[in-house]
Enzyme design. Structure first.
Site, PDB file in Angstrom:
ATOM      1  N   CYS A  71      10.244  20.839 -33.589  1.00 59.58           N
ATOM      2  CA  CYS A  71       8.926  21.412 -33.883  1.00 59.58           C
ATOM      3  C   CYS A  71       8.497  22.332 -32.748  1.00 59.58           C
ATOM      4  O   CYS A  71       7.707  23.248 -32.946  1.00 59.58           O
ATOM      5  CB  CYS A  71       7.904  20.315 -34.095  1.00 59.58           C
ATOM      6  SG  CYS A  71       7.864  19.132 -32.749  1.00 59.58           S
ATOM      7  N   GLY A 118       5.895  15.668 -39.693  1.00 56.40           N
ATOM      8  CA  GLY A 118       6.748  16.395 -40.630  1.00 56.40           C
ATOM      9  C   GLY A 118       6.202  17.787 -40.862  1.00 56.40           C
ATOM     10  O   GLY A 118       5.520  18.356 -39.999  1.00 56.40           O
ATOM     11  N   SER A 119       6.473  18.316 -42.042  1.00 58.77           N
ATOM     12  CA  SER A 119       6.129  19.714 -42.304  1.00 58.77           C
ATOM     13  C   SER A 119       4.635  19.881 -42.558  1.00 58.77           C
ATOM     14  O   SER A 119       3.939  18.948 -42.973  1.00 58.77           O
ATOM     15  CB  SER A 119       6.915  20.194 -43.526  1.00 58.77           C
ATOM     16  OG  SER A 119       6.558  19.399 -44.642  1.00 58.77           O
ATOM     17  N   VAL A 141       3.554  19.134 -46.314  1.00 63.64           N
ATOM     18  CA  VAL A 141       3.341  17.722 -46.670  1.00 63.64           C
ATOM     19  C   VAL A 141       2.124  17.173 -45.923  1.00 63.64           C
ATOM     20  O   VAL A 141       1.312  16.428 -46.490  1.00 63.64           O
ATOM     21  CB  VAL A 141       4.619  16.889 -46.371  1.00 63.64           C
ATOM     22  CG1 VAL A 141       4.360  15.413 -46.603  1.00 63.64           C
ATOM     23  CG2 VAL A 141       5.780  17.361 -47.244  1.00 63.64           C
ATOM     24  N   GLY A 142       1.961  17.580 -44.674  1.00 63.55           N
ATOM     25  CA  GLY A 142       0.809  17.120 -43.889  1.00 63.55           C
ATOM     26  C   GLY A 142      -0.509  17.492 -44.552  1.00 63.55           C
ATOM     27  O   GLY A 142      -1.474  16.720 -44.549  1.00 63.55           O
ATOM     28  N   GLU A 198       1.152  15.431 -37.234  1.00 60.93           N
ATOM     29  CA  GLU A 198       1.924  16.211 -36.256  1.00 60.93           C
ATOM     30  C   GLU A 198       2.890  17.074 -37.049  1.00 60.93           C
ATOM     31  O   GLU A 198       3.857  16.569 -37.614  1.00 60.93           O
ATOM     32  CB  GLU A 198       2.673  15.283 -35.296  1.00 60.93           C
ATOM     33  CG  GLU A 198       1.778  14.315 -34.542  1.00 60.93           C
ATOM     34  CD  GLU A 198       0.729  15.002 -33.682  1.00 60.93           C
ATOM     35  OE1 GLU A 198       0.954  16.152 -33.274  1.00 60.93           O
ATOM     36  OE2 GLU A 198      -0.325  14.386 -33.440  1.00 60.93           O
TER      37      GLU A 198
HETATM   38  P1  NAD Z   1       9.095  16.820 -44.303  1.00 61.70           P
HETATM   39  O1  NAD Z   1       7.626  17.011 -44.294  1.00 61.70           O
HETATM   40  O2  NAD Z   1       9.855  17.341 -45.457  1.00 61.70           O
HETATM   41  O3  NAD Z   1       9.448  15.244 -44.223  1.00 61.70           O
HETATM   42  C1  NAD Z   1       8.956  14.429 -43.191  1.00 61.70           C
HETATM   43  C2  NAD Z   1       8.776  13.009 -43.729  1.00 61.70           C
HETATM   44  O4  NAD Z   1       7.840  13.024 -44.805  1.00 61.70           O
HETATM   45  C3  NAD Z   1      10.058  12.390 -44.282  1.00 61.70           C
HETATM   46  O5  NAD Z   1      10.059  11.021 -44.017  1.00 61.70           O
HETATM   47  C4  NAD Z   1       9.913  12.654 -45.775  1.00 61.70           C
HETATM   48  O6  NAD Z   1      10.652  11.744 -46.569  1.00 61.70           O
HETATM   49  C5  NAD Z   1       8.422  12.474 -45.977  1.00 61.70           C
HETATM   50  N1  NAD Z   1       7.851  13.209 -47.117  1.00 61.70           N
HETATM   51  C6  NAD Z   1       8.301  14.366 -47.668  1.00 61.70           C
HETATM   52  N2  NAD Z   1       7.503  14.717 -48.708  1.00 61.70           N
HETATM   53  C7  NAD Z   1       6.531  13.772 -48.788  1.00 61.70           C
HETATM   54  C8  NAD Z   1       5.401  13.585 -49.643  1.00 61.70           C
HETATM   55  N3  NAD Z   1       5.114  14.447 -50.637  1.00 61.70           N
HETATM   56  N4  NAD Z   1       4.597  12.520 -49.422  1.00 61.70           N
HETATM   57  C9  NAD Z   1       4.863  11.668 -48.413  1.00 61.70           C
HETATM   58  N5  NAD Z   1       5.934  11.771 -47.592  1.00 61.70           N
HETATM   59  C10 NAD Z   1       6.748  12.821 -47.770  1.00 61.70           C
HETATM   60  O7  NAD Z   1       9.630  17.357 -42.912  1.00 61.70           O
HETATM   61  P2  NAD Z   1      11.113  17.816 -42.563  1.00 61.70           P
HETATM   62  O8  NAD Z   1      11.323  19.170 -43.140  1.00 61.70           O
HETATM   63  O9  NAD Z   1      12.074  16.753 -42.918  1.00 61.70           O
HETATM   64  O10 NAD Z   1      11.025  17.880 -40.979  1.00 61.70           O
HETATM   65  C11 NAD Z   1      10.835  19.053 -40.276  1.00 61.70           C
HETATM   66  C12 NAD Z   1       9.369  19.372 -40.087  1.00 61.70           C
HETATM   67  O11 NAD Z   1       8.775  18.375 -39.262  1.00 61.70           O
HETATM   68  C13 NAD Z   1       9.192  20.685 -39.355  1.00 61.70           C
HETATM   69  O12 NAD Z   1       8.117  21.387 -39.899  1.00 61.70           O
HETATM   70  C14 NAD Z   1       8.888  20.242 -37.932  1.00 61.70           C
HETATM   71  O13 NAD Z   1       8.218  21.195 -37.168  1.00 61.70           O
HETATM   72  C15 NAD Z   1       8.094  19.003 -38.184  1.00 61.70           C
HETATM   73  N6  NAD Z   1       8.074  18.135 -37.012  1.00 61.70           N
HETATM   74  C16 NAD Z   1       6.922  18.065 -36.289  1.00 61.70           C
HETATM   75  C17 NAD Z   1       6.887  17.307 -35.126  1.00 61.70           C
HETATM   76  C18 NAD Z   1       5.607  17.208 -34.318  1.00 61.70           C
HETATM   77  O14 NAD Z   1       5.491  16.292 -33.513  1.00 61.70           O
HETATM   78  N7  NAD Z   1       4.668  18.128 -34.473  1.00 61.70           N
HETATM   79  C19 NAD Z   1       8.024  16.605 -34.705  1.00 61.70           C
HETATM   80  C20 NAD Z   1       9.176  16.687 -35.478  1.00 61.70           C
HETATM   81  C21 NAD Z   1       9.191  17.461 -36.634  1.00 61.70           C
END
Ligand code: NAD
Length: 537
Positions: free
Chosen positions: A300, A244-245, A248-249, A266
């Site tokens: 991503c 994810g983002s 959050v990571g 990731e």
């Molecule tokens: P996001 O971080 O908002 O959400 C991703 C996941 O995390 C979702 O399931 C969400 O419900 C959960 N989440 C959100 N906030 C959280 C918290 N505080 N604690 C725990 N879980 C939480 O990501 P997004 O905006 O939905 O997705 C897009 C992002 O993901 C972009 O930055 C993209 O580059 C990245 N991404 C990375 C890869 C990779 O392999 N590097 C692949 C796909 C997407």
């Protein structure tokens, strides 16, 4: 009352009613629910899922711990048998799964098929890994003593995934985690709960024992995602695997760090695509369009900055503009479209905001991409602008690397053109963001290729190919703000879901002490060295 236009529409497909599944049984949730709507057809409610509570996440993790010992004791080749059946089911149902992915997240059907195939390829790869999972035999410095290494499962893994690759990304995590003997609690993206449910069902039908994989639905912050991460502090999880983002990571990394655990993170990207003066420009423009506008830029690995040598920039600019104007946008079930809708309102808002940020920073709009509204559809548009979240392509020119739009990830169909003079400037621009996920170089010069491969900070590099396009057996992952150095896919991911155990077996019947009871080797005397070469005359 229905309007004539509404009654002319085909009937809406069924809504999936989803429930949590843990401890090997379907759970009844009495709390709130959330809806996932088709981003191309807002009236279509794809699924309704529970907004899970902290207690439900805790219960799921407790149950996964109870299932962990038996699964870890199941021989790895038997665990891998499940994957063989999973491959069969995903292959048989590939088309219907792809259609569902297209409906739920708006991925064009051709790409949706590819994302199902990625899950199949991953399962194929790891099915045979069940017959390897090699450890090593290591020579000992003492007689009658043997040394070995073994891969051991970690325990219970919490998996949290983004919605833009709703099958491929979960498969990259869940397949190796289970194959390695861990149990998994999965909180899928709230953008793709239906696809997650279908994947979960496929595992069940493939014969995965009850309780080994659990699925718990809900949102992220102050919701199911965060409640799952809380179980690390509670001592119920041994690892979090997150896609994810970056924001959050980072938070997840802090929680895992204080518990001395290594998560798999990731994260986002701001991926450079460099076009040198000697490049095949048509090939480079093909790659740029696919990298920047494919999946409406919601990858991503999308190309964030197109870095072009000034000698070819006018040609590249003209070709990009012409081709971008001709992109076919619309209904993702139409196999002719180049890209479909934005996945959610949040990504659309980020895309809209990027326009203002770019202009404020001094960049120039070459192509003014905005939300496509009814009555203002571009030529060749095949969607329903009143019902779908569509964005027209945007190209920013005269972008400098210190501008915000060159530094920040934007999940939308947009290109930043950055002018450079020669390889040194291109290299500096390509390494000029805090991210380091993917990268690409277009050139015919072998020395430039070598230099780019050696100096680029990204975890993945393409030469004469776009920034996107992972294969299931190559390591996938990034550096800097794109991740913490763990990798998905191929043999490299095994290190993310196992710990190494070192074992020594002493058969000598006496206490042998390493380093101490080792027979001393003969030490050379100073004269020995002189004897090697005859004295000079
Ligand atoms: P996001 O971080 O908002 O959400 C991703 C996941 O995390 C979702 O399931 C969400 O419900 C959960 N989440 C959100 N906030 C959280 C918290 N505080 N604690 C725990 N879980 C939480 O990501 P997004 O905006 O939905 O997705 C897009 C992002 O993901 C972009 O930055 C993209 O580059 C990245 N991404 C990375 C890869 C990779 O392999 N590097 C692949 C796909 C997407």
């Amino acid at each position: 009352m229905q309007t004539r236009e509404q009654s002319a529409r085909p009937p809406l497909p069924h809504t999936l009613l989803l429930g949590n599944f843990y401890a090997g049984i379907a759970q009844v949730s009495s709390g709130a629910t959330f809806e996932r709507r088709n981003p191309a057809q807002h009236q279509d409610v794809v699924s309704i899922a529970p907004e899970s509570t902290a207690q439900e996440l805790r219960s799921a993790c407790v149950a996964a711990r109870e299932a962990a010992t038996a699964w870890a004791r199941t021989p790895a080749p038997q665990r891998a048998e499940v994957l063989g059946r999973l491959v069969f089911l995903l292959t048989r149902d590939k088309e219907s799964l792809a259609r569902f992915v297209a409906r739920e997240v708006g991925k064009p059907i051709r790409e949706a098929r590819g994302s199902v195939q990625e899950a199949i390829d991953t399962a194929v790869f790891f099915q045979s890994e069940g017959r390897r999972l090699y450890g090593q035999t290591v020579p000992s410095e003492l007689n009658e003593k043997e040394l070995f290494t073994y891969r051991r499962p970690l325990g219970v893994v919490g998996v949290i995934t983004a919605g833009n690759f709703p099958l491929a990304v979960p498969s990259w995590k869940i397949i190796p985690a289970l194959l390695c003997g861990n149990t998994v609690v999965w909180k899928p993206s709230d953008d793709a709960p239906g696809t997650a449910w279908l994947f979960f069902r496929a595992w069940q039908r493939a014969g995965l024992p009850p309780g080994v994989l659990s699925i718990v639905f809900g949102g992220g912050k102050d919701a199911a995602g965060q409640f799952l991460v809380d179980q690390v502090d509670a001592g119920l999880l041994n690892k979090i695997s997150f896609t994810g983002s970056t924001a959050v990571g980072r938070k997840i990394g802090e929680v895992c760090g204080r518990n001395l655990q290594q998560p798999s993170l990731e994260l986002g990207g701001k991926n450079p695509l460099v076009i040198l003066a000697d490049a095949d420009l048509d090939l480079a423009v093909d790659g740029s369009l696919w990298a920047a506008f494919g999946t409406a830029g919601q990858r991503c690995t999308s190309a964030g900055n197109i870095i072009v040598d000034r000698r070819v920039l006018p040609t590249v600019r003209e070709k990009l503009l012409r081709r971008a104007r001709a992109l076919r946008i619309g209904d993702p079930s139409n196999s002719e479209v180049d890209y479909g809708p934005m996945i959610n309102q949040r990504f659309m808002e980020g895309f809209t905001q990027q326009r203002a940020t770019g202009l404020d920073g001094g960049a120039e709009l070459l192509l003014d991409g905005r939300r496509i509204l009814p009555g203002d559809e571009p030529e060749g548009f095949s969607g329903d602008a009143a019902q779908g979240l569509y964005a027209a392509p945007r190209i920013f020119d005269k972008v400098k690397m210190d501008m915000r739009i060159a530094q920040e990830e934007c999940f939308g169909p947009t290109i930043n053109l950055v002018e450079v003079d020669g390889m040194d400037e291109a290299m500096a621009a390509a390494n000029g963001t805090p991210y380091g996920l993917s990268s690409a170089l277009y050139t015919r010069d072998a020395r430039a290729m070598l230099r780019f491969k050696e100096e680029i900070g990204a975890g993945m590099t393409s030469i004469n190919n776009s920034t996107t396009g992972a294969e299931a057996h190559l390591p996938f992952g990034g550096n800097g703000w794109s991740g913490n150095g763990t990798r998905e896919s191929g043999i490299w991911v095994l290190d993310a879901y196992t710990r190494w155990q070192a074992v020594n077996v002493d058969l000598s019947g006496k206490l042998q002490k390493a380093q101490i009871d080792v027979a001393p080797s003969a030490r050379p005397e100073a004269d020995d060295f002189e004897a090697i070469l005859p004295p000079a005359r």
